[in-house]
Design a protein around this motif. Structure first.
Motif, PDB file in Angstrom:
ATOM      1  N   MET A   1      43.587   5.723  91.889  1.00 34.31           N
ATOM      2  CA  MET A   1      44.218   7.017  91.736  1.00 34.31           C
ATOM      3  C   MET A   1      44.032   7.794  93.039  1.00 34.31           C
ATOM      4  O   MET A   1      42.930   7.875  93.569  1.00 34.31           O
ATOM      5  N   GLU A   2      45.125   8.390  93.506  1.00 33.19           N
ATOM      6  CA  GLU A   2      45.079   9.197  94.729  1.00 33.19           C
ATOM      7  C   GLU A   2      44.702  10.632  94.393  1.00 33.19           C
ATOM      8  O   GLU A   2      45.194  11.204  93.423  1.00 33.19           O
ATOM      9  N   THR A   3      43.824  11.216  95.168  1.00 37.09           N
ATOM     10  CA  THR A   3      43.442  12.616  95.001  1.00 37.09           C
ATOM     11  C   THR A   3      44.461  13.483  95.726  1.00 37.09           C
ATOM     12  O   THR A   3      44.867  13.171  96.843  1.00 37.09           O
ATOM     13  N   ILE A   4      44.880  14.583  95.074  1.00 38.83           N
ATOM     14  CA  ILE A   4      45.791  15.538  95.708  1.00 38.83           C
ATOM     15  C   ILE A   4      45.102  16.892  95.799  1.00 38.83           C
ATOM     16  O   ILE A   4      44.124  17.153  95.098  1.00 38.83           O
ATOM     17  N   SER A   5      45.655  17.742  96.634  1.00 37.59           N
ATOM     18  CA  SER A   5      45.080  19.077  96.785  1.00 37.59           C
ATOM     19  C   SER A   5      45.668  20.013  95.728  1.00 37.59           C
ATOM     20  O   SER A   5      46.691  19.730  95.113  1.00 37.59           O
ATOM     21  N   TRP A   6      45.015  21.150  95.556  1.00 42.65           N
ATOM     22  CA  TRP A   6      45.535  22.182  94.660  1.00 42.65           C
ATOM     23  C   TRP A   6      46.921  22.620  95.119  1.00 42.65           C
ATOM     24  O   TRP A   6      47.818  22.834  94.318  1.00 42.65           O
ATOM     25  N   ASN A   7      47.103  22.719  96.446  1.00 45.76           N
ATOM     26  CA  ASN A   7      48.406  23.104  96.988  1.00 45.76           C
ATOM     27  C   ASN A   7      49.490  22.100  96.604  1.00 45.76           C
ATOM     28  O   ASN A   7      50.630  22.484  96.338  1.00 45.76           O
ATOM     29  N   ASP A   8      49.147  20.807  96.580  1.00 40.89           N
ATOM     30  CA  ASP A   8      50.110  19.790  96.149  1.00 40.89           C
ATOM     31  C   ASP A   8      50.513  20.030  94.695  1.00 40.89           C
ATOM     32  O   ASP A   8      51.692  19.984  94.352  1.00 40.89           O
ATOM     33  N   PHE A   9      49.530  20.275  93.836  1.00 38.20           N
ATOM     34  CA  PHE A   9      49.811  20.516  92.415  1.00 38.20           C
ATOM     35  C   PHE A   9      50.696  21.744  92.224  1.00 38.20           C
ATOM     36  O   PHE A   9      51.620  21.730  91.419  1.00 38.20           O
ATOM     37  N   GLU A  10      50.414  22.800  92.985  1.00 38.74           N
ATOM     38  CA  GLU A  10      51.186  24.033  92.845  1.00 38.74           C
ATOM     39  C   GLU A  10      52.653  23.860  93.222  1.00 38.74           C
ATOM     40  O   GLU A  10      53.498  24.641  92.802  1.00 38.74           O
ATOM     41  N   LYS A  11      52.966  22.828  93.993  1.00 36.38           N
ATOM     42  CA  LYS A  11      54.358  22.568  94.386  1.00 36.38           C
ATOM     43  C   LYS A  11      55.190  22.027  93.224  1.00 36.38           C
ATOM     44  O   LYS A  11      56.419  22.132  93.240  1.00 36.38           O
ATOM     45  N   VAL A  12      54.541  21.423  92.235  1.00 33.94           N
ATOM     46  CA  VAL A  12      55.260  20.828  91.104  1.00 33.94           C
ATOM     47  C   VAL A  12      55.592  21.936  90.107  1.00 33.94           C
ATOM     48  O   VAL A  12      54.698  22.591  89.579  1.00 33.94           O
ATOM     49  N   GLU A  13      56.863  22.142  89.862  1.00 30.21           N
ATOM     50  CA  GLU A  13      57.326  23.187  88.953  1.00 30.21           C
ATOM     51  C   GLU A  13      57.427  22.633  87.536  1.00 30.21           C
ATOM     52  O   GLU A  13      58.489  22.201  87.092  1.00 30.21           O
ATOM     53  N   LEU A  14      56.287  22.620  86.842  1.00 33.34           N
ATOM     54  CA  LEU A  14      56.216  22.206  85.436  1.00 33.34           C
ATOM     55  C   LEU A  14      56.504  23.455  84.602  1.00 33.34           C
ATOM     56  O   LEU A  14      55.677  24.373  84.557  1.00 33.34           O
ATOM     57  N   ARG A  15      57.670  23.506  83.975  1.00 34.15           N
ATOM     58  CA  ARG A  15      58.127  24.712  83.298  1.00 34.15           C
ATOM     59  C   ARG A  15      58.461  24.439  81.833  1.00 34.15           C
ATOM     60  O   ARG A  15      58.903  23.356  81.468  1.00 34.15           O
ATOM     61  N   ALA A  16      58.254  25.475  81.008  1.00 41.63           N
ATOM     62  CA  ALA A  16      58.595  25.406  79.585  1.00 41.63           C
ATOM     63  C   ALA A  16      60.082  25.667  79.409  1.00 41.63           C
ATOM     64  O   ALA A  16      60.659  26.537  80.069  1.00 41.63           O
ATOM     65  N   GLY A  17      60.688  24.919  78.513  1.00 46.30           N
ATOM     66  CA  GLY A  17      62.090  25.125  78.193  1.00 46.30           C
ATOM     67  C   GLY A  17      62.360  24.768  76.747  1.00 46.30           C
ATOM     68  O   GLY A  17      61.624  23.988  76.138  1.00 46.30           O
ATOM     69  N   THR A  18      63.429  25.343  76.202  1.00 42.75           N
ATOM     70  CA  THR A  18      63.807  25.077  74.818  1.00 42.75           C
ATOM     71  C   THR A  18      65.056  24.199  74.782  1.00 42.75           C
ATOM     72  O   THR A  18      66.051  24.505  75.448  1.00 42.75           O
ATOM     73  N   VAL A  19      64.994  23.128  73.999  1.00 38.56           N
ATOM     74  CA  VAL A  19      66.132  22.218  73.868  1.00 38.56           C
ATOM     75  C   VAL A  19      67.247  22.929  73.098  1.00 38.56           C
ATOM     76  O   VAL A  19      67.044  23.390  71.975  1.00 38.56           O
ATOM     77  N   LEU A  20      68.406  23.006  73.725  1.00 40.99           N
ATOM     78  CA  LEU A  20      69.578  23.625  73.103  1.00 40.99           C
ATOM     79  C   LEU A  20      70.475  22.602  72.440  1.00 40.99           C
ATOM     80  O   LEU A  20      71.164  22.900  71.460  1.00 40.99           O
ATOM     81  N   GLU A  21      70.471  21.383  72.989  1.00 40.08           N
ATOM     82  CA  GLU A  21      71.387  20.350  72.509  1.00 40.08           C
ATOM     83  C   GLU A  21      70.819  18.988  72.864  1.00 40.08           C
ATOM     84  O   GLU A  21      70.209  18.818  73.921  1.00 40.08           O
ATOM     85  N   ALA A  22      71.018  18.022  71.995  1.00 37.23           N
ATOM     86  CA  ALA A  22      70.634  16.638  72.253  1.00 37.23           C
ATOM     87  C   ALA A  22      71.797  15.754  71.838  1.00 37.23           C
ATOM     88  O   ALA A  22      72.305  15.868  70.723  1.00 37.23           O
ATOM     89  N   LEU A  23      72.218  14.895  72.759  1.00 37.98           N
ATOM     90  CA  LEU A  23      73.373  14.029  72.526  1.00 37.98           C
ATOM     91  C   LEU A  23      72.987  12.577  72.743  1.00 37.98           C
ATOM     92  O   LEU A  23      72.112  12.269  73.555  1.00 37.98           O
ATOM     93  N   ASP A  24      73.671  11.685  72.054  1.00 39.81           N
ATOM     94  CA  ASP A  24      73.493  10.262  72.319  1.00 39.81           C
ATOM     95  C   ASP A  24      73.933   9.967  73.741  1.00 39.81           C
ATOM     96  O   ASP A  24      74.818  10.641  74.294  1.00 39.81           O
ATOM     97  N   TYR A  25      73.325   8.949  74.335  1.00 40.26           N
ATOM     98  CA  TYR A  25      73.708   8.509  75.674  1.00 40.26           C
ATOM     99  C   TYR A  25      73.876   6.991  75.630  1.00 40.26           C
ATOM    100  O   TYR A  25      73.052   6.233  76.128  1.00 40.26           O
ATOM    101  N   PRO A  26      74.980   6.539  75.008  1.00 44.99           N
ATOM    102  CA  PRO A  26      75.168   5.098  74.796  1.00 44.99           C
ATOM    103  C   PRO A  26      75.325   4.296  76.087  1.00 44.99           C
ATOM    104  O   PRO A  26      75.089   3.086  76.086  1.00 44.99           O
TER     105      PRO A  26
END
Length: 111
Positions: A1-26
């Motif tokens: 496992m590679e160690t990352i800095s706090w600054n690296d983690f802060e770059k990742v935009e992990l955001r909450a969202g609400t699912v409005l629609e879900a469709l099949d993807y055949p």
């Protein structure tokens, strides 16, 4: 496992969202849904998610998920994915969504 800095983690935009629609993807190579998610001030975005084993389209609508919204868009077949749906593989390799325990405003960042 590679160690990352706090600054690296802060770059990742992990955001909450609400699912409005879900469709099949055949057209997908592996079973997947197309999901449309409201990320508040960051807008409504689409993604492809291989979450068909544990979730029906109906139970996804209204559910809050965690998405990475600052990756480059990714072409998946004829579909353009705008964010990454996060989850964990279970013992069979099927994806279990990252859960938000209580409702939070759409677009809020995981800290």
């Amino acid at each position: 496992m590679e160690t990352i800095s706090w600054n690296d983690f802060e770059k990742v935009e992990l955001r909450a969202g609400t699912v409005l629609e879900a469709l099949d993807y055949p057209e997908a190579h592996k079973p997947a849904y197309k999901v449309r998610v409201d990320f508040g001030e960051f807008g409504i975005k689409w993604s492809s998610a291989q979450i068909t084993k544990h979730y029906s389209k109906e139970e996804l609508v209204g559910r809050q998920i965690v998405g990475v919204i600052n990756f480059s868009k990714k072409q998946i077949g004829k579909f353009m994915s705008e964010f990454l749906v996060t989850g964990f593989a279970d013992e069979n390799g099927d994806i279990v969504l990252t859960a938000i325990e209580r409702p939070v405003p759409n677009g809020h960042k995981l800290i």
